[in-house]
Design an enzyme around this catalytic site. Structure first.
Site, PDB file in Angstrom:
ATOM      1  N   THR A 125      -1.946  57.475 -20.419  1.00  8.13           N
ATOM      2  CA  THR A 125      -2.465  56.112 -20.217  1.00  8.13           C
ATOM      3  C   THR A 125      -2.628  55.765 -18.734  1.00  8.13           C
ATOM      4  O   THR A 125      -3.503  54.979 -18.380  1.00  8.13           O
ATOM      5  CB  THR A 125      -1.542  55.058 -20.858  1.00  8.13           C
ATOM      6  OG1 THR A 125      -0.204  55.404 -20.572  1.00  8.13           O
ATOM      7  CG2 THR A 125      -1.719  54.998 -22.359  1.00  8.13           C
ATOM      8  N   LEU A 395       3.556  58.597 -27.312  1.00 12.18           N
ATOM      9  CA  LEU A 395       3.734  59.324 -26.051  1.00 12.18           C
ATOM     10  C   LEU A 395       2.737  58.941 -24.963  1.00 12.18           C
ATOM     11  O   LEU A 395       2.359  59.772 -24.143  1.00 12.18           O
ATOM     12  CB  LEU A 395       3.639  60.847 -26.281  1.00 12.18           C
ATOM     13  CG  LEU A 395       4.430  61.417 -27.466  1.00 12.18           C
ATOM     14  CD1 LEU A 395       4.128  62.903 -27.610  1.00 12.18           C
ATOM     15  CD2 LEU A 395       5.917  61.210 -27.265  1.00 12.18           C
ATOM     16  N   CYS A 396       2.307  57.687 -24.933  1.00 11.04           N
ATOM     17  CA  CYS A 396       1.395  57.229 -23.869  1.00 11.04           C
ATOM     18  C   CYS A 396       0.150  58.090 -23.777  1.00 11.04           C
ATOM     19  O   CYS A 396      -0.401  58.268 -22.693  1.00 11.04           O
ATOM     20  CB  CYS A 396       2.064  57.227 -22.499  1.00 11.04           C
ATOM     21  SG  CYS A 396       3.454  56.154 -22.373  1.00 11.04           S
ATOM     22  N   ASN A 397      -0.265  58.679 -24.884  1.00 15.46           N
ATOM     23  CA  ASN A 397      -1.428  59.555 -24.800  1.00 15.46           C
ATOM     24  C   ASN A 397      -2.387  59.241 -25.941  1.00 15.46           C
ATOM     25  O   ASN A 397      -2.484  59.974 -26.926  1.00 15.46           O
ATOM     26  CB  ASN A 397      -0.975  61.022 -24.847  1.00 15.46           C
ATOM     27  CG  ASN A 397      -2.055  61.947 -24.355  1.00 15.46           C
ATOM     28  OD1 ASN A 397      -3.203  61.820 -24.758  1.00 15.46           O
ATOM     29  ND2 ASN A 397      -1.704  62.861 -23.476  1.00 15.46           N
TER      30      ASN A 397
END
Ligand SMILES: *Cc1c(COP(=O)(O)O)cnc(C)c1O
Length: 824
Positions: A125, A395-397
């Site tokens: 992100t 996972l911020c992805n």
């Protein structure tokens, strides 16, 4: 396992207890998030701090000079660690990788003509966020990048001669550990022969450098900007770095901000002028006082890390060996029925076509032997108990997760709007997981960590029982020998508007509140908030919605005449992105009344959408959407489409019908009243029996009328039966649905909630919107019981108590599904 790995492993096993006392008997497998710091590192840093005096730089004192000299020495040392020639590269100390990305983003923002931003879909992100600052931005997958490299151009809006273009991507995905070519930037530049092309590359090396050497020795091939976090390599200090190729340093002259540490002279009154520092790049970028003690700690970190683990190459060999073991071990775990327990998202170490393969990360999800997803929250509860430190979730992805799980953008937004946030309990939504389990290995992981983890998965997630065979061809036992099946499935996406026929072969989801996308929207009067109905606005019948799942759109057209200038078709995103809706600050504006029940709807802002409907209806109206996850009474009623008069309590009396001599069918009001207590999540679906429809049509035609269709009754499921097989297997009887108790469609059970009471709405021709008095008159003669007219039957899905198959977790029905009937 070769000798080197064995020796490495033995060394680490021996170190573990002394170096990581905070671990006790836990196993740390979250190295892509951060790395464990060792006791030696903390001791070495403590010794530095207690034997030296590090003064704030910017003064002539001995302590200050000492600090300055050390920092420059460390800067040089870190560059060497990445084999970056200080003549070609500079290192800027930043708080973390994200801060480094923001610094680059800030510089590009300074271009008066803005900048183009391209980013790979596996981006963290932190990289994705840069798009908000760009004039144009585009998310590319690996094929997209390769295409771009081959063809040298993308779409016309992304022209690197017009404005500076920044391409960003991770060296390694933090989600599944997949690696991407380090020379993408150089290859791209190679295909842009035009010297006026301003093309830059930003490499996010944060996940990559944790377990691999990063070699910037080839200046030509190196990215212009590289960001990383030191804590991911050493565990400590909490510090990040931005490595800038000097050739690209000029972009930072665009940066507007300056502050203490980065200017030589500033005037404020009368004239506003400042002289930025110019000696070195890092001086112009390191605003404020440097994190001196953290930088000093970096020196200790480099020393201790090397002493404990050797070179980054040693670490890379060891961790990739462990990752291969882990991948193969997890892949091998099988249920008793032969089904794999783990669904793997990382690339297989045995996949020779996988390009650069994977870093020391294994991402996967767990399944039951029947294919249902294991909730991440449930997994985490166990992992915590067993002292495994792993990471689960998104996972911020966002791009990586969507690709791995096959989530469409609208589904992600839908999940978000339905109340899903990273780390909450509802992590399997509509039969799809919303995140992954990520195990990542670090320099101090050992083979026994890997073995223990695999053993843990085997112990808790492997099932030995033999599952009941599920057959979709359920024997039709109680159908008097005739074959009963789903003839048609219809949903009515916009309440009171036309139906959408589900295509054959497309499994359609059955949700707690009914069939997926059924009565998800309605039209409301902007003033009163009242929902419009066909009874009053018969043209609504000619509004034809359809659901396009692949495009994530509701498309709406109109079958009737429209003014020349009017738009002929509109599309509405399926996503519940709050941006599409009017703010809810005025609760009165969003209170809608549907069939007498006050419910909250979300009203669309779009002028185009609302004008489209207003033109059709001939009166101002707005499109509204029912709030997500509605399970309250009013929500159910609205969706169930019970008529308003049905909400009055009625006394059931078993008066015999003089016409047919059969009992009054159970009324859905009383049934649903009872059901409310029985089932917290009923799902009202309206079914009609084709035999009954045929009987009605025979009566209609006999009286000189024309036949009617399933749409007339707004049926969701049209039940067909066949007798063609032989004379001895009759069709199911007309109106036999009055006596059904439960249905099994495919493998799913449905409870009948009672007959559906009818009103004049059935007299609107769904193809012409013309009103007549049929079929209501005929129904009133043939299907009236105790003054009420009935046709069709309400039913709801009965969810399985412990859904352990994929199909039970996300039930669907399809055209042609066999039906078994249980009579009352
Ligand atoms: C950890 C990580 C980041 C973010 O790093 P911070 O230090 O939290 O700013 C960015 N990208 C990747 C690939 C990462 O692994």
């Amino acid at each position: 396992m070769d000798e080197n790995s064995m020796a490495y492993n033995a060394r680490i096993e021996a170190l573990r207890k002394d170096e990581f006392p905070m671990l006790h008997d836990g196993i740390y497998l979250d190295h892509a998030g951060t790395t464990l710091y060792s006791k030696s590192l903390v001791d070495a840093f403590a010794a530095e701090m207690t034997t030296n005096l590090f003064g704030n730089p910017h003064s002539a004192s001995a302590s200050s000079q000492c600090t300055m000299a050390r920092i420059e020495k460390i800067r040089y040392r870190v560059l060497q660690f990445f084999n970056a020639d200080p003549a070609e590269f500079d290192l800027v100390f930043v708080a973390n990788a994200t801060a480094g990305i923001k610094m680059v983003s800030d510089a590009f923002r300074g271009f008066s003509e803005g900048f183009n931003y391209l980013y790979h879909h596996a981006s963290h992100t932190s990289l994705v966020g840069v798009r908000q600052e760009a004039r144009n931005s585009l998310c590319l997958d690996t094929d997209g990048v390769n295409d771009w490299i081959e063809r040298g151009e993308l779409e016309p809006s992304i022209d690197c001669r017009q404005r500076a273009t920044l391409f960003a991507y991770p060296a390694q995905s933090n989600m599944d550990g997949r690696r991407y070519p380090l020379d993408w930037g150089a290859r791209l530049r190679g295909t842009q022969p035009n010297p006026s092309c301003q093309m830059y590359t930003l490499l996010d090396a944060a996940a990559y450098v944790a377990t691999s050497p990063l070699d910037l020795g080839n200046v030509e091939a190196a990215p212009d900007f590289t960001v990383l976090s030191f804590y991911k390599i050493f565990g400590f200090p909490d510090l990040g770095g931005l490595i800038v190729k000097r050739e690209a340093a000029s972009i930072f002259t665009q940066r507007r901000y300056f502050g203490g540490g980065t200017v030589d002279m500033v005037t404020c009154t009368k004239e506003q002028w400042h002289a930025p520092k110019t000696q070195s790049l890092h001086e112009t970028l390191e605003d404020g006082t440097l994190p001196i003690h953290s930088i000093i700690a970096l020196d200790s970190a480099l020393d201790v890390h090397h002493t404990l683990y050797g070179t980054m190459t040693d670490i890379a060999l060891h961790t990739s060996f462990l990752a291969r073991q882990l991948y193969r071990g997890l892949e091998k775990v099988q249920h008793g029925n032969g089904q794999q327990v783990c669904v793997m998202y990382s690339t297989s170490p045995d996949d020779t076509d996988a390009g650069l393969g994977n870093g020391a990360v294994v991402a996967f999800n767990l399944r039951t032997c029947m294919g249902a997803w294991i909730s991440l929250t449930e997994f985490e509860k166990l992992a915590v108990l067993k002292n495994f430190h792993v990471r689960t979730g998104g996972l911020c992805n966002p791009g990586g997760i969507a690709a791995a799980l096959g989530l469409e953008p609208w589904e992600m937004k839908q999940n978000f709007s339905a109340g899903f946030r990273c780390g909450n309990e509802h992590d399997v939504i509509n039969g799809k997981p919303t995140g992954v389990i990520r195990v990542s290995l670090g320099a101090m992981s050992t083979l026994s960590d890997v073995d223990n983890f695999i053993a843990f998965i085997e112990e808790f997630y492997r099932e030995d029982r033999q599952p009941q065979p599920v057959s979709h061809n359920v024997p039709t036992v109680n159908n008097n020998g005739s074959e009963v099946f789903v003839d048609t499935i219809m949903v009515y996406p916009i309440k009171s508007c036309g139906g959408f026929r589900i295509p054959a072969g497309l499994p359609w989801a059955v949700r707690s509140e009914g069939l997926a996308w059924d009565r998800e929207w309605c039209l409301v009067h902007p003033g009163t908030g009242l929902a419009l109905t066909q009874k009053r606005y018969s043209r609504m019948a000619l509004i034809r919605p359809s659901i396009d799942l692949s495009a994530g759109k509701l498309r709406v057209s109109y079958q009737g005449p429209l003014p020349e200038s009017a738009q002929k078709e509109i599309s509405v995103p399926l996503s519940l992105n709050p941006e599409f809706f009017r703010p809810v600050d005025n609760p009165r504006s969003t209170k809608t009344r549907v069939c007498g029940d006050g419910i909250s709807t979300m009203i669309y802002k779009s002028h185009d959408i609302n004008t489209f409907f207003s033109n059709i209806i001939g009166t101002p109206c707005a499109l509204a959407r029912f709030p997500p996850g509605g399970s309250g009474n009013s929500m159910r009623h609205a969706k169930a489409h019970l008529q308003s008069h049905q909400t009055q309590p009625s006394v059931k009396d078993n008066v015999q019908s003089h016409r047919h001599g059969i009992q009054t069918p159970p009324d859905s009001d009383e049934e649903s009243e009872r059901r409310r207590i029985l089932l917290s999540n009923e799902s009202p679906i309206l079914a009609i029996n084709l035999s009954s429809l045929a009987a009605l049509n025979r009566d209609l035609v006999k009286n000189g009328g024309s036949p009617v269709y399933a749409e007339t009754f707004r049926a969701n499921i049209v039940i067909g039966s066949s007798s063609s097989a032989s004379k001895s297997t009759p069709e199911i009887l007309a109106y036999s649905e009055d006596e059904w108790d439960t249905l099994r469609i495919g493998t799913h059970n449905f409870k009948m909630l009672g007959a559906c009471r009818r009103c004049h709405m059935v007299c609107i021709n769904q193809n012409t919107a013309a009103k007549s008095d049929e079929p209501f008159l005929t129904l009133a003669k043939t299907r009236r019981f105790n003054g009420k007219v009935f046709f069709g039957v309400h039913m709801c899905h009965i969810p399985m108590v412990a859904p352990d198959t994929r199909e039970a977790q996300s039930p669907t029905i399809s055209i042609g599904d066999k039906i078994a009937i249980d009579p009352l």
